[in-house]
Design an enzyme around this catalytic site. Structure first.
Site, PDB file in Angstrom:
ATOM      1  N   ASP A   1     -27.429  30.608  29.716  1.00 48.03           N
ATOM      2  CA  ASP A   1     -26.999  31.065  31.049  1.00 48.03           C
ATOM      3  C   ASP A   1     -27.179  30.046  32.173  1.00 48.03           C
ATOM      4  OD1 ASP A   1     -25.952  33.438  30.289  1.00 48.03           O
ATOM      5  OD2 ASP A   1     -27.690  34.671  30.833  1.00 48.03           O
TER       6      ASP A   1
ATOM      7  N   LYS B   1     -23.575  26.114  30.830  1.00 48.08           N
ATOM      8  CA  LYS B   1     -22.993  25.089  29.951  1.00 48.08           C
ATOM      9  C   LYS B   1     -21.503  25.296  29.725  1.00 48.08           C
ATOM     10  CE  LYS B   1     -26.081  26.070  26.762  1.00 48.08           C
ATOM     11  NZ  LYS B   1     -26.931  27.009  27.516  1.00 48.08           N
ATOM     12  N   THR B   2     -21.129  26.530  29.413  1.00 49.17           N
ATOM     13  CA  THR B   2     -19.715  26.802  29.148  1.00 49.17           C
ATOM     14  C   THR B   2     -18.887  26.727  30.431  1.00 49.17           C
ATOM     15  OG1 THR B   2     -20.337  28.148  27.250  1.00 49.17           O
ATOM     16  CG2 THR B   2     -18.111  28.461  28.090  1.00 49.17           C
TER      17      THR B   2
ATOM     18  N   HIS C   1     -28.137  29.588  21.484  1.00 50.90           N
ATOM     19  CA  HIS C   1     -29.274  28.718  21.223  1.00 50.90           C
ATOM     20  C   HIS C   1     -29.378  28.359  19.732  1.00 50.90           C
ATOM     21  CE1 HIS C   1     -33.193  26.940  21.570  1.00 50.90           C
ATOM     22  NE2 HIS C   1     -33.711  27.827  20.754  1.00 50.90           N
TER      23      HIS C   1
END
Ligand code: GDP
Length: 391
Positions: A16, A19-20, A79
């Site tokens: 959260d 990264k995306t 993760h």
């Protein structure tokens, strides 16, 4: 005009932290420059499945360019996928973008990914402090930067040499505040260009030749057949054969490629090497021929393992200290005993990542950062990376 070189990078960081969102924002900003095709957050998030070497990892691979390079960029959804990918090296990264949200600063997964990046030898890091749209005080961003620098220094990086970029991936994605948004992305990509080195040329290292088989050529002697993993071999080079018979010195008296004699061979070549004064029983599949003194045979190593889950075709039951699987590294297969489980662990469940110590029944040529697989009863049960070797 020559094609731009390809460099593989990826985002790492706590869940959260963005990264995306950042991955999507890079493609959006670079699309405006004609250097990428915009990939929406949802498109990246609904990931592709990659199957290689019996290990499944979920990862989205996105491409974009800078003025100088082509980038392949890996973004993992969770993760566990990061850990699995980093340990198995399914996608080998030349550098990474460590994403840290200014709202949270350093979190457990930030730390874990930094440690692992170091252990697998991904040295070139760029830090993106994200979500700066939510902090109106610059001091907070600076404090986060200090904390990240401290974390990096503790784990063996030289943080003075690591560039930091602060911004907001969300603003970049939504065309808000060009300074925190778009400009931060342009800046980030520039830092990748400057700071992430091109994949290293392995011809610079001492030669290392993996033997696939040994044959006897009548009237000539023993020829080792295999591939040159790194370096350059020249006719007349002194060499050391390492394997189940220990270490033996020899001279490469001839090199053949495609049945023709050549004066030298380079990393990546498949060759036959005539070994002076060596009987055939001293070389076999799994032996290594290297520059004398450049390679150690290792009896014991600390390793990090990702143990495949039942669903991934791994074990169905846990294992404990004393477990004795087979380690496959390059062409060799060697029995190894788990002599220690780190972190006070009693047992290891399928699907877990763990740190443990292996003792090899026969010394093995393995280096820190080298990946290997672990098998038991003819199936792969784990993938690993050596983090510390003892000779
Ligand atoms: P990941 O798990 O690290 O890939 O994080 P995501 O990209 O999925 O982002 C997690 C959440 O943070 C989402 O709700 C994003 O919209 C939000 N987010 C990402 N970047 C920013 C940012 O720059 N600013 C703010 N305010 N929120 C962000």
């Amino acid at each position: 005009q020559r094609e731009k070189p390809w460099v593989t990078v990826g985002t790492i960081g706590h869940v959260d932290h963005g990264k995306t969102t950042l991955t999507s924002a890079i493609t959006k900003v670079l699309e405006a420059e004609g250097l990428a095709q915009y990939q929406t957050y949802d498109r990246i998030d609904s990931t592709i499945e990659e199957k290689r070497r019996g290990i499944t990892i979920n990862a989205a691979s996105v491409n974009y360019q800078s003025k100088l390079r082509n980038y392949a960029h890996v973004d993992c959804p969770g993760h566990a996928d990061y850990i699995k990918n980093m340990i198995s090296g399914t996608v080998q990264m030349d550098g990474t973008i460590l994403v840290v949200a200014a709202t949270d600063s350093v979190m457990p997964q930030t730390k874990e990914h930094v440690i692992l990046a170091k252990q697998i030898g991904v040295e070139d890091l760029v830090v993106y402090i994200n979500k700066t749209d939510t902090v109106d005080d610059d001091e907070i961003t600076q404090l986060v930067e200090l904390e990240v620098r401290e974390l990096l220094d503790i784990h063996g990086f030289d943080s003075d040499k690591i560039p930091f970029v602060a911004g907001s991936a969300l603003y970049a994605l939504n065309d808000k505040d060009p300074v925190k948004g778009r400009d931060s992305i342009i800046n980030l990509v520039e830092m990748l260009d400057k700071h992430v080195r091109l994949p290293t040329r392995i011809v610079d290292k001492p030669f290392f030749f993996n033997v696939e088989k040994a044959i006897t050529v009548k009237g000539r002697g023993t020829v080792a057949v295999g591939s040159l993993e790194r370096g350059i071999i020249e006719k007349g080079n002194e060499a050391e054969i390492l394997g189940k018979s220990g270490k033996i010195r020899t001279v490469i008296s001839q090199i053949q490629m495609f049945y023709k004699e050549v004066p030298k061979a380079m990393s990546g070549d498949s060759i036959g090497a005539l070994l002076r004064g060596v009987s055939k029983d001293k070389v076999r599949r799994g032996s290594i021929i290297a520059k004398p003194g450049s390679i150690k045979l290792v009896k014991k190593a600390d390793v990090k393992l990702y143990v495949l889950s039942k669903e991934e075709g791994g074990r169905h039951t846990p294992f404990m200290k004393g477990y004795k699987p087979v380690v496959f590294s390059r062409m060799s297969a060697v029995s190894a005993i788990v002599t220690e489980l780190k972190g006070g662990k009693e047992m290891v469940m399928p699907g877990e990542d763990v740190e443990l110590t292996f003792e090899f029944v026969i010394p093995l040529a393995i280096e820190e950062g080298k990946r290997f697989t672990v098998r038991d009863s003819r199936k792969t049960i784990a993938t690993g990376v050596a983090t510390k070797i003892y000779s």
